[in-house]
Design a protein around this motif. Structure first.
Motif, PDB file in Angstrom:
ATOM      1  N   GLN A  92      29.193  47.913  30.428  1.00 34.80           N
ATOM      2  CA  GLN A  92      28.531  48.181  31.781  1.00 34.80           C
ATOM      3  C   GLN A  92      29.485  47.914  32.917  1.00 34.80           C
ATOM      4  N   LEU A  93      28.941  48.528  34.010  1.00 36.71           N
ATOM      5  CA  LEU A  93      29.800  48.161  35.430  1.00 36.71           C
ATOM      6  C   LEU A  93      29.695  46.822  35.544  1.00 36.71           C
TER       7      LEU A  93
ATOM      8  N   HIS B 273      29.285  60.145  35.293  1.00 31.44           N
ATOM      9  CA  HIS B 273      28.225  60.455  36.362  1.00 31.44           C
ATOM     10  C   HIS B 273      28.015  61.800  35.823  1.00 31.44           C
ATOM     11  N   THR B 274      28.822  62.663  35.314  1.00 28.93           N
ATOM     12  CA  THR B 274      28.659  64.000  34.840  1.00 28.93           C
ATOM     13  C   THR B 274      27.428  64.132  33.757  1.00 28.93           C
TER      14      THR B 274
ATOM     15  N   GLY C 272      26.316  53.482  31.448  1.00 29.71           N
ATOM     16  CA  GLY C 272      27.113  54.332  32.054  1.00 29.71           C
ATOM     17  C   GLY C 272      27.221  54.461  33.545  1.00 29.71           C
ATOM     18  N   ALA C 273      27.849  55.435  34.054  1.00 29.97           N
ATOM     19  CA  ALA C 273      27.947  55.548  35.555  1.00 29.97           C
ATOM     20  C   ALA C 273      26.982  56.615  36.039  1.00 29.97           C
TER      21      ALA C 273
ATOM     22  N   GLU D  88      31.377  55.001  40.167  1.00 29.08           N
ATOM     23  CA  GLU D  88      31.232  54.170  39.241  1.00 29.08           C
ATOM     24  C   GLU D  88      31.982  54.787  37.872  1.00 29.08           C
ATOM     25  N   SER D  89      32.003  56.117  37.776  1.00 27.23           N
ATOM     26  CA  SER D  89      32.962  56.655  36.682  1.00 27.23           C
ATOM     27  C   SER D  89      34.294  56.140  36.829  1.00 27.23           C
ATOM     28  N   LEU D  90      34.992  56.085  38.048  1.00 26.62           N
ATOM     29  CA  LEU D  90      36.286  55.971  38.215  1.00 26.62           C
ATOM     30  C   LEU D  90      36.360  54.341  37.943  1.00 26.62           C
ATOM     31  N   PHE D  91      35.573  53.490  38.426  1.00 23.65           N
ATOM     32  CA  PHE D  91      35.774  52.268  38.107  1.00 23.65           C
ATOM     33  C   PHE D  91      35.656  51.718  36.511  1.00 23.65           C
ATOM     34  N   LEU D  92      34.959  52.397  35.891  1.00 24.69           N
ATOM     35  CA  LEU D  92      34.930  52.001  34.500  1.00 24.69           C
ATOM     36  C   LEU D  92      35.973  52.652  33.638  1.00 24.69           C
ATOM     37  N   LEU D  93      36.359  54.014  34.051  1.00 19.17           N
ATOM     38  CA  LEU D  93      37.562  54.439  33.429  1.00 19.17           C
ATOM     39  C   LEU D  93      38.721  53.741  33.585  1.00 19.17           C
TER      40      LEU D  93
END
Length: 888
Positions: free
Chosen positions: A501-502, A531-532, A546-547, A552-557
């Motif tokens: 998770q984040l 996010h998509t 998830g984001a 948030e997507s960029l942070f996780l990836l």
């Protein structure tokens, strides 16, 4: 051997195009294309054809386009409005037009009407419902025909009253009666509006009991292949199933062919790695060979073949062989490798092994079991002595009965004297699964020589450590056997679902750093719910972690890419269900951003030396007792200690690696601190070797190291002392809950302790203090639970499995491990590079560990000079830093 070499030689002659191999020298395996190192980054695209559209607050038109792979007179169009799952207020969506048109002829094949009092009979809907008191309840969503000003023919109105108590499930609008023909394209013309902007996803199915997809991959596959190619990612992996022949021996490769051509149209340089599904044979096979199907305690088989079936292995290998030959004949210049899959969720573990149900009661398994016992014991007399059963023989031995496998046991570990049949069965399960996956690997090698990569899912040692019926029921604990095979190039698995998770870490499901030491490459499957996915509604399996936004997507990836890069792993981004999880171009900028770092690590062979080594022993985990109906040793022992413990160990502020015990004993692990998570069942030689490592490297001993002596089959506190150097005594009627002492609080333990850990196992061990030792925590009885032994090489003994999370960081600092942050954080180090991920918002003091200038690779700016500096980080934010030494 001569025959094998000859076979490999001739196989390689039939494989044209580039040669792909894994070069595993120096424990730093890389993929080489024609001898040149290349990035092990990939994209996974789903063959599921989902089209995505946006419904806006204003009336607007949109289209959905489908390419048909098989004809159907009554196809069903599913429109899914996942946004309902995230709203808690009433919603309304209206359609004024839904029309299906044949692109080739231009003819409308189906138009739905929204006038009249009744709904068009070819329109239906359903919702997944909401959860209430443990049950899924229906949703009072409705559809109806409604007039609308200026819209002749009326509208179809979908309304949800919302739910203030919880989230609604997904809404499916199903439109039947669409005639479609194979290899034709169809377009769905829609006009709609919603009370707020939201996405919908759509698919065409043959609506049987289990809906069958009727379409080839569409826009999302094409988009992501193109985005990957623009980012320099040319490895493309994709799933393909239904390649088994029909009853007359005919195989259909048309879908495989079409998907390959779709990918190559978007990227002619694509390097293809089809994931070939071998899980379930067709119905004709199941009917012809009922004895080769698996059997649960309930008597059913779930439609799955027995992993022990030699016929299944042989026929599945031929399916794989046929697919390889087709690919090499038709796409030789683009084939990079093959990924045979089977078992539960394609990942080669026993079907339903994560549940309480037991399997193994089929004829194929019984035959293999008796063969295994014959090869191991040779004679009935030897088996009788081992099992202490006077009438048993390899020829009449039955599969251990369900009641015996799940009975209540006094000890958390199986006793070789009392449970020898079950221990043998656990070992047998691993051998059978390993033999099956290696059969597939050998088939790849036979067909392609060493010119193509062979990838397998296998070895989820940590992730499966807490399965209720024992980790052994997964079949994933013969990792060393699989690693020894020259036919395997890469092993793969998803990033652990436990702590992704984040703000979480990014840990693997296995001892992945040992996989590298064996000369194989580990591939992280990154199926992050971006996010998509949130916008499109399809978030499984990571919907809880998830984001929701691009940031948030960029942070996780970025965190996951850094983790793979710093450990030397490969990685693929996985659009699991074809819903466009990675269709946003902004995400692919991360690949370009970190590409030069990945290349430097790979090309310069920068060593991978984690500061902290997390040690797991697959043999010890096979001795864990299955959960009974009153005692669950898995939740009391392996879940908190191994599966869940990874999260705390990842936040020490130092780099952490995951290794097999035998690599530590062989002197291959070069760490500053060893955390022994599972070394419960050891031989005398292993105990001596492990004790010797602790004389030179600080060691964190978890729970009951060496308690089971595999040489004698006995449990002993004496063997624990031989292993660890700590004298211990076994406590009765004590649980794993602990409370810190004043010395423990001063050391860094939280004052609250783990007093709520009511579960327990056997043994509960209490270390006996010697002069100079510090008791850091006590059991409720006041007996020592955690003992620190200072000295030149400090050691710590933790008798409970409820390890305080802060203890890992506190002992690492005490043992002299350099911590790069002043508070818990997820840190990786390789060469002069650091990656730091923040578990929470705040100001982090960074100590780079040397006199240097520190540069943030994301923006190229200097963030610190000399020794220490501060970074303000958001929760989940990952920064990749380079340390540039300042020379006097």
């Amino acid at each position: 051997m001569k025959y094998l070499l000859t076979l490999l030689f001739f196989s390689s002659l039939f494989c044209r195009g580039a040669e792909f191999q894994v070069d595993g020298r120096q424990g730093l395996p890389v993929i080489r294309k024609d001898g040149v190192p290349v990035s092990a980054r990939m994209v996974y695209v789903s063959k599921t054809a989902q089209e995505i559209a946006t419904v806006r607050p204003q009336w607007s038109d949109f289209t959905l386009r489908f390419s048909i792979l098989k004809s159907c007179d009554n196809a069903a169009l599913h429109l899914r409005f996942f946004s309902l799952a995230f709203q808690r207020k009433p919603e309304e969506i209206r359609f004024s037009r839904i029309e299906v048109r044949d692109v080739t002829t231009g003819r409308t094949v189906k138009r739905y009407r929204f006038d009249g009092e009744k709904i068009d009979p070819d329109i239906s809907f359903w919702c997944t419902g909401k959860w209430k008191n443990g049950k899924k309840m229906p949703i009072p969503a409705t559809i109806s025909n409604h007039p609308a000003p200026g819209i002749p023919g009326g509208t179809l109105r979908i309304a949800s009253p919302g739910d203030p108590t919880g989230k609604l499930g997904e809404f499916h609008l199903i439109l039947y009666g669409i005639p479609v023909k194979k290899n034709r394209d169809y377009v769905v013309l829609c006009r709609a509006r919603a009370d707020r902007e939201q996405n919908l996803t759509s698919s065409l199915y043959h609506q049987t009991a289990v809906p069958q997809a009727l379409t080839y991959p569409g826009t999302t596959l094409r988009t992501q292949v193109k985005l990957a190619a623009e980012s320099g990612i040319h490895f493309v992996t994709f799933p393909i199933d239904n390649l088994w022949p029909d009853a007359d021996g005919n195989s259909d490769y048309s879908v495989l062919d079409r998907i390959c051509r779709i990918i190559l149209k978007e990227n002619p340089k694509a390097q293809l790695i089809p994931r070939i599904d071998l899980r379930t044979p067709p119905e004709w096979w199941k009917k012809r060979y009922p004895g080769e199907m698996m059997k649960f305690t309930s008597g059913g088989n779930g439609g799955y073949p027995s992993i022990s079936s030699l016929r299944y292995r042989r026929d599945a290998a031929e399916v794989l062989r046929g697919a390889i030959r087709y690919c090499e004949k038709n796409f030789p210049d683009n084939m990079a490798g093959y990924h045979p899959t089977g078992g539960n969720t394609h990942e080669w573990f026993y079907y339903r092994s994560q549940r309480r149900i037991l399997s193994g009661y089929d004829e194929a398994t019984r035959r293999a079991w008796r063969k295994y016992l014959t090869e191991k014991y040779k004679t009935a007399d030897a088996l009788q002595r081992a099992w202490q059963q006077p009438d048993i023989s390899p020829e009449n031995a039955e599969i251990p009965a369900p009641a015996y496998r799940q009975k209540e046991r006094q000890n958390s570990l199986l006793s070789p004297r009392q449970d020898a049949p079950l221990i043998d069965f656990h070992l047998f399960l691993q051998k059978e699964m390993a033999d099956t996956v290696l059969t597939m690997a050998r088939t790849v090698r036979e067909e392609t020589g060493k010119r193509r990569l062979c990838i397998l899912f296998y070895g989820y040692l940590s992730e499966f450590s807490a399965i209720a019926n024992s980790p052994a029921c997964s079949g994933h604990y013969a990792l060393r056997r699989v690693l020894a095979s020259p036919d395997v190039d890469l092993l793969a698995g998803p990033i652990s679902y436990l702590d992704r998770q984040l703000g979480g870490g990014s840990t693997t499901m296995t001892a992945a750093d040992s996989i590298l030491l064996a000369g194989k490459l580990w591939l992280n499957e990154d199926d992050t719910s971006t996010h998509t996915a949130y916008r499109n509604g399809n978030r499984a399996p990571g919907w809880k972690n998830g984001a929701m936004t691009l940031t948030e997507s960029l942070f996780l990836l970025r965190r996951n890419l850094a983790f793979a890069t710093f450990h030397g792993f490969g990685i693929w981004w996985m659009d699991l269900f074809g819903a466009g999880w990675f269709s946003d171009p902004e995400l692919w900028k991360l690949m370009r951003e970190t590409d030069s770092l990945d290349a430097e690590m790979r090309d310069q062979q920068i060593p991978i030396v984690p500061q902290v080594a997390e040690i797991v022993d697959e043999t010890s985990l096979l001795y864990l007792s299955p959960a009974g109906f009153r005692r669950n040793y898995n939740s009391a022992v392996s879940y908190p200690l191994i599966k869940n413990g990874r999260a705390a160990r990842a936040r020490t502020g130092a780099s952490t690696g995951q290794y097999l015990l035998d690599d530590l004993l062989a002197g291959k692990v070069r760490s500053e601190l060893n955390i022994i998570t599972s070394a419960w069942a050891l031989t005398g030689q292993q105990r001596r070797q492990l004790r010797a490592t602790a004389e030179n490297t600080p060691t964190f001993w978890c729970w009951a190291p060496g308690w089971l002596d595999l040489s004698t089959g006995q449990f002993s506190t004496g063997t624990v002392e031989q292993t660890t150097g700590f004298q211990v005594r076994q406590l009765e009627n004590e649980c794993f809950a602990i409370r810190p002492t004043p010395a423990g609080i001063q050391f860094g333990l939280a004052p609250a302790g783990s007093g709520k850990m009511e579960e327990t196992g056997n043994p509960v061990l209490s270390p006996v203090p010697q002069e100079g030792d510090l008791v850091l925590a006590e059991y409720r009885s006041g007996a020592p639970a955690i003992l620190l032994r200072p000295g030149r090489v400090p050691a710590l003994f933790c008798g409970t499995t409820a390890v305080p999370p802060e203890l890992y960081r506190a002992f690492a600092a005490y043992a002299g491990v350099h911590l790069y942050t002043d508070r818990p954080a997820y840190v990786q180090r390789r060469g002069n590079y650091l990656s730091i991920c923040a578990p929470e918002d705040g100001l982090y003091e960074i100590n780079p560990g040397k006199n240097c200038r520190t540069v943030d690779l994301q923006n190229g700016k200097t963030v610190g000079t000399n020794s220490k500096f501060h970074l303000s980080l958001k929760k989940g934010e990952c920064r990749i830093l380079k340390r540039i030494e300042i020379r006097p």
